[in-house]
Design a protein around this motif. Structure first.
Motif, short mmCIF file in Angstrom:
data_model
loop_
_atom_site.label_atom_id
_atom_site.label_comp_id
_atom_site.label_asym_id
_atom_site.label_seq_id
_atom_site.Cartn_x
_atom_site.Cartn_y
_atom_site.Cartn_z
N LEU A 6 -57.65 38.46 25.21
CA LEU A 6 -56.54 37.55 24.96
C LEU A 6 -55.37 38.28 24.31
CD1 LEU A 6 -58.38 34.35 23.72
CD2 LEU A 6 -57.23 34.71 25.91
N LEU A 7 -55.67 39.20 23.44
CA LEU A 7 -54.62 39.98 22.80
C LEU A 7 -53.92 40.88 23.81
CD1 LEU A 7 -53.35 40.47 20.04
CD2 LEU A 7 -55.00 42.28 19.68
N ALA A 8 -54.67 41.46 24.73
CA ALA A 8 -54.08 42.29 25.77
C ALA A 8 -53.17 41.47 26.68
CB ALA A 8 -55.16 42.97 26.59
N VAL A 9 -53.60 40.29 27.03
CA VAL A 9 -52.78 39.42 27.89
C VAL A 9 -51.52 38.98 27.15
CG1 VAL A 9 -52.73 37.17 29.02
CG2 VAL A 9 -54.70 38.66 29.31
N ALA A 10 -51.65 38.62 25.87
CA ALA A 10 -50.48 38.21 25.09
C ALA A 10 -49.51 39.37 24.90
CB ALA A 10 -50.94 37.67 23.74
N ALA A 11 -50.02 40.57 24.70
CA ALA A 11 -49.15 41.74 24.54
C ALA A 11 -48.41 42.05 25.83
CB ALA A 11 -49.97 42.94 24.08
N PHE A 12 -49.10 41.94 26.96
CA PHE A 12 -48.43 42.21 28.24
C PHE A 12 -47.37 41.16 28.52
CE2 PHE A 12 -48.10 42.03 32.89
CZ PHE A 12 -47.72 43.33 33.12
N ALA A 13 -47.68 39.90 28.25
CA ALA A 13 -46.69 38.83 28.46
C ALA A 13 -45.50 39.02 27.52
CB ALA A 13 -47.34 37.47 28.23
N SER A 14 -45.75 39.46 26.30
CA SER A 14 -44.66 39.71 25.35
C SER A 14 -43.79 40.87 25.81
CB SER A 14 -45.23 40.02 23.97
OG SER A 14 -45.95 38.93 23.46
N CYS A 15 -44.41 41.87 26.40
CA CYS A 15 -43.67 43.02 26.93
C CYS A 15 -42.76 42.57 28.07
CB CYS A 15 -44.64 44.09 27.40
SG CYS A 15 -43.87 45.65 27.76
N MET A 16 -43.24 41.72 28.94
CA MET A 16 -42.42 41.21 30.03
C MET A 16 -41.30 40.31 29.51
SD MET A 16 -43.55 42.57 32.78
CE MET A 16 -44.01 44.02 31.86
N LEU A 17 -41.59 39.52 28.49
CA LEU A 17 -40.57 38.67 27.87
C LEU A 17 -39.47 39.53 27.25
CD1 LEU A 17 -39.84 35.71 26.87
CD2 LEU A 17 -40.93 36.42 24.75
N TYR A 18 -39.85 40.61 26.59
CA TYR A 18 -38.86 41.50 25.98
C TYR A 18 -38.01 42.17 27.05
CZ TYR A 18 -36.78 45.25 23.28
OH TYR A 18 -35.90 46.10 22.70
N ALA A 19 -38.61 42.53 28.16
CA ALA A 19 -37.85 43.15 29.25
C ALA A 19 -36.80 42.18 29.79
CB ALA A 19 -38.79 43.61 30.36
N VAL A 20 -37.15 40.92 29.92
CA VAL A 20 -36.18 39.91 30.38
C VAL A 20 -35.10 39.71 29.33
CG1 VAL A 20 -35.93 37.46 30.95
CG2 VAL A 20 -37.80 38.77 31.94
N MET A 21 -35.48 39.70 28.05
CA MET A 21 -34.50 39.55 26.98
C MET A 21 -33.52 40.71 27.00
SD MET A 21 -35.06 39.26 22.87
CE MET A 21 -35.03 41.02 22.51
N ARG A 22 -34.00 41.93 27.16
CA ARG A 22 -33.11 43.09 27.21
C ARG A 22 -32.21 43.06 28.45
NH1 ARG A 22 -32.91 47.26 23.24
NH2 ARG A 22 -31.90 48.34 24.94
N TYR A 23 -32.71 42.51 29.54
CA TYR A 23 -31.91 42.38 30.75
C TYR A 23 -30.72 41.48 30.50
CZ TYR A 23 -30.87 41.23 35.63
OH TYR A 23 -30.26 41.05 36.83
N PHE A 24 -30.95 40.33 29.87
CA PHE A 24 -29.86 39.41 29.57
C PHE A 24 -28.93 39.97 28.49
CE2 PHE A 24 -32.72 36.10 31.42
CZ PHE A 24 -31.91 35.83 32.51
N MET A 25 -29.48 40.72 27.54
CA MET A 25 -28.64 41.33 26.52
C MET A 25 -27.74 42.40 27.13
SD MET A 25 -31.35 41.63 23.39
CE MET A 25 -30.30 42.61 22.34
N LEU A 26 -28.20 43.07 28.16
CA LEU A 26 -27.39 44.08 28.83
C LEU A 26 -26.15 43.46 29.45
CD1 LEU A 26 -27.12 47.01 29.95
CD2 LEU A 26 -28.39 46.21 31.93
N PHE A 27 -26.31 42.28 30.08
CA PHE A 27 -25.16 41.62 30.68
C PHE A 27 -24.21 41.06 29.62
CE2 PHE A 27 -27.83 41.29 34.56
CZ PHE A 27 -27.00 42.05 35.36
N SER A 28 -24.73 40.57 28.53
CA SER A 28 -23.85 40.05 27.49
C SER A 28 -23.10 41.19 26.80
CB SER A 28 -24.65 39.25 26.46
OG SER A 28 -25.49 40.09 25.71
#
Length: 87
Positions: free
Chosen positions: A61-83
């Protein structure tokens, strides 16, 4: 293994919050910290789930949560790049 995976997960989320609230600049090398720590938590959690029968479910469960968090951070950085480029 469980303590190490949990520690790297918490440190990764600490970095995410620091970037989100502007404590770490967007173009800083520390911005890659969450990716490093969360993927370490993913790999340790996944390999720990294979080897440790006693803590298999929490590690997985921790591995799945960490991977999902990593993908969430990648999307956040993508939107921060455009802003950042729009200023």
């Amino acid at each position: 293994m469980l303590k190490f995976a949990l520690a790297t997960f918490v440190i990764g989320w600490g970095f995410i919050l620091a970037v989100a609230f502007g404590l770490i600049a967007q173009d800083s090398r520390l911005g890659f910290g969450p990716l490093v720590f969360l993927m370490a938590a993913t790999m340790v959690g996944g390999s720990g789930a294979i080897e440790d029968e006693e803590n298999r479910v929490p590690l997985l469960l921790l591995a799945v949560a960490a991977f999902a968090s990593c993908m969430l951070y990648a999307v956040m950085r993508y939107f921060m790049l455009f802003s950042w480029g729009g200023r």
